[in-house]
Design a protein around this motif. Sequence first.
Motif, PDB file in Angstrom:
ATOM      1  N   UNK A  29       0.869  -1.172   0.000  1.00 17.67           N
ATOM      2  CA  UNK A  29       0.000   0.000   0.000  1.00 17.67           C
ATOM      3  C   UNK A  29       0.906   1.221   0.000  1.00 17.67           C
ATOM      4  N   UNK A  30       0.473   2.296  -0.689  1.00 18.24           N
ATOM      5  CA  UNK A  30       1.312   3.502  -0.751  1.00 18.24           C
ATOM      6  C   UNK A  30       1.616   3.995   0.657  1.00 18.24           C
ATOM      7  N   UNK A  31       2.865   4.434   0.841  1.00 21.97           N
ATOM      8  CA  UNK A  31       3.266   4.920   2.162  1.00 21.97           C
ATOM      9  C   UNK A  31       4.323   6.000   2.002  1.00 21.97           C
ATOM     10  N   UNK A  32       4.749   6.518   3.133  1.00 26.96           N
ATOM     11  CA  UNK A  32       5.812   7.527   3.122  1.00 26.96           C
ATOM     12  C   UNK A  32       7.169   6.831   2.993  1.00 26.96           C
ATOM     13  N   UNK A  33       8.180   7.615   2.730  1.00 25.88           N
ATOM     14  CA  UNK A  33       9.530   7.073   2.565  1.00 25.88           C
ATOM     15  C   UNK A  33      10.012   6.397   3.849  1.00 25.88           C
ATOM     16  N   UNK A  34       9.670   6.960   4.992  1.00 21.28           N
ATOM     17  CA  UNK A  34      10.133   6.411   6.267  1.00 21.28           C
ATOM     18  C   UNK A  34       9.536   5.042   6.573  1.00 21.28           C
ATOM     19  N   UNK A  35       8.292   4.838   6.171  1.00 21.65           N
ATOM     20  CA  UNK A  35       7.599   3.584   6.487  1.00 21.65           C
ATOM     21  C   UNK A  35       7.654   2.575   5.336  1.00 21.65           C
ATOM     22  N   UNK A  36       8.415   2.877   4.309  1.00 19.22           N
ATOM     23  CA  UNK A  36       8.417   2.046   3.107  1.00 19.22           C
ATOM     24  C   UNK A  36       9.222   0.767   3.289  1.00 19.22           C
ATOM     25  N   UNK A  37       8.665  -0.318   2.798  1.00 17.97           N
ATOM     26  CA  UNK A  37       9.366  -1.590   2.702  1.00 17.97           C
ATOM     27  C   UNK A  37       9.805  -1.821   1.268  1.00 17.97           C
ATOM     28  N   UNK A  38       8.968  -1.374   0.333  1.00 20.97           N
ATOM     29  CA  UNK A  38       9.242  -1.533  -1.095  1.00 20.97           C
ATOM     30  C   UNK A  38       9.329  -0.157  -1.750  1.00 20.97           C
ATOM     31  N   UNK A  39      10.229  -0.035  -2.716  1.00 18.19           N
ATOM     32  CA  UNK A  39      10.408   1.218  -3.450  1.00 18.19           C
ATOM     33  C   UNK A  39      10.449   0.907  -4.936  1.00 18.19           C
ATOM     34  N   UNK A  40       9.741   1.722  -5.710  1.00 20.82           N
ATOM     35  CA  UNK A  40       9.826   1.620  -7.159  1.00 20.82           C
ATOM     36  C   UNK A  40      10.517   2.884  -7.656  1.00 20.82           C
ATOM     37  N   UNK A  41      11.612   2.682  -8.369  1.00 20.71           N
ATOM     38  CA  UNK A  41      12.416   3.775  -8.905  1.00 20.71           C
ATOM     39  C   UNK A  41      12.147   3.884 -10.403  1.00 20.71           C
ATOM     40  N   UNK A  42      11.913   5.119 -10.866  1.00 21.91           N
ATOM     41  CA  UNK A  42      11.622   5.370 -12.277  1.00 21.91           C
ATOM     42  C   UNK A  42      12.614   6.408 -12.782  1.00 21.91           C
ATOM     43  N   UNK A  43      13.358   6.046 -13.827  1.00 18.14           N
ATOM     44  CA  UNK A  43      14.327   6.968 -14.407  1.00 18.14           C
ATOM     45  C   UNK A  43      14.069   7.049 -15.903  1.00 18.14           C
ATOM     46  N   UNK A  44      14.012   8.283 -16.394  1.00 16.91           N
ATOM     47  CA  UNK A  44      13.694   8.513 -17.797  1.00 16.91           C
ATOM     48  C   UNK A  44      14.791   9.355 -18.435  1.00 16.91           C
ATOM     49  N   UNK A  45      15.161   9.009 -19.677  1.00 13.51           N
ATOM     50  CA  UNK A  45      16.108   9.841 -20.422  1.00 13.51           C
ATOM     51  C   UNK A  45      15.722   9.805 -21.897  1.00 13.51           C
ATOM     52  N   UNK A  46      16.157  10.838 -22.612  1.00 19.92           N
ATOM     53  CA  UNK A  46      15.795  10.962 -24.013  1.00 19.92           C
ATOM     54  C   UNK A  46      17.055  11.019 -24.863  1.00 19.92           C
ATOM     55  N   UNK A  47      17.078  10.224 -25.909  1.00 17.52           N
ATOM     56  CA  UNK A  47      18.172  10.222 -26.877  1.00 17.52           C
ATOM     57  C   UNK A  47      17.554  10.337 -28.261  1.00 17.52           C
TER      58      UNK A  47
END
Length: 133
Positions: free
Chosen positions: A82-100
Amino acid sequence: MKKIHKQSSLFILELIISITFFVLSTLVCVQIFVKSHEISNQTKDVTIAMNYCTGVLEEFENDPTLYQNKKEYFKYYNQNWEKSSKKKATYTISIYCKEENSLKKIQVKAYQQKKKIYSLNDEVYVKEDIYGN
């Protein structure tokens, strides 16, 4: 009298060996069940992470302007996904975008604590408007 004593001591020895065998096999079975439970939980986490990462990619494919170029975004979830704050997070999804050139690339990674459990990459061709509209 002596013959009965030998038979009873032999019976007790057989009984001790049988009990020892059953205790050892019970310990092995318990270890197998615990390990299978851990594997089941890991599989569940990977499946949920895969669904969330795929969802992010689908959002990106529908609207490639959703994420800015060369910027990293994070989504945090608790142990129940379930969505939570950074402090209470067990799981993190990282999204990185770049353009070429005209390709917009995205990289999505799912972490449990600091351990990567799933990742996806995708590219979308962004058609440039030649008329400037």
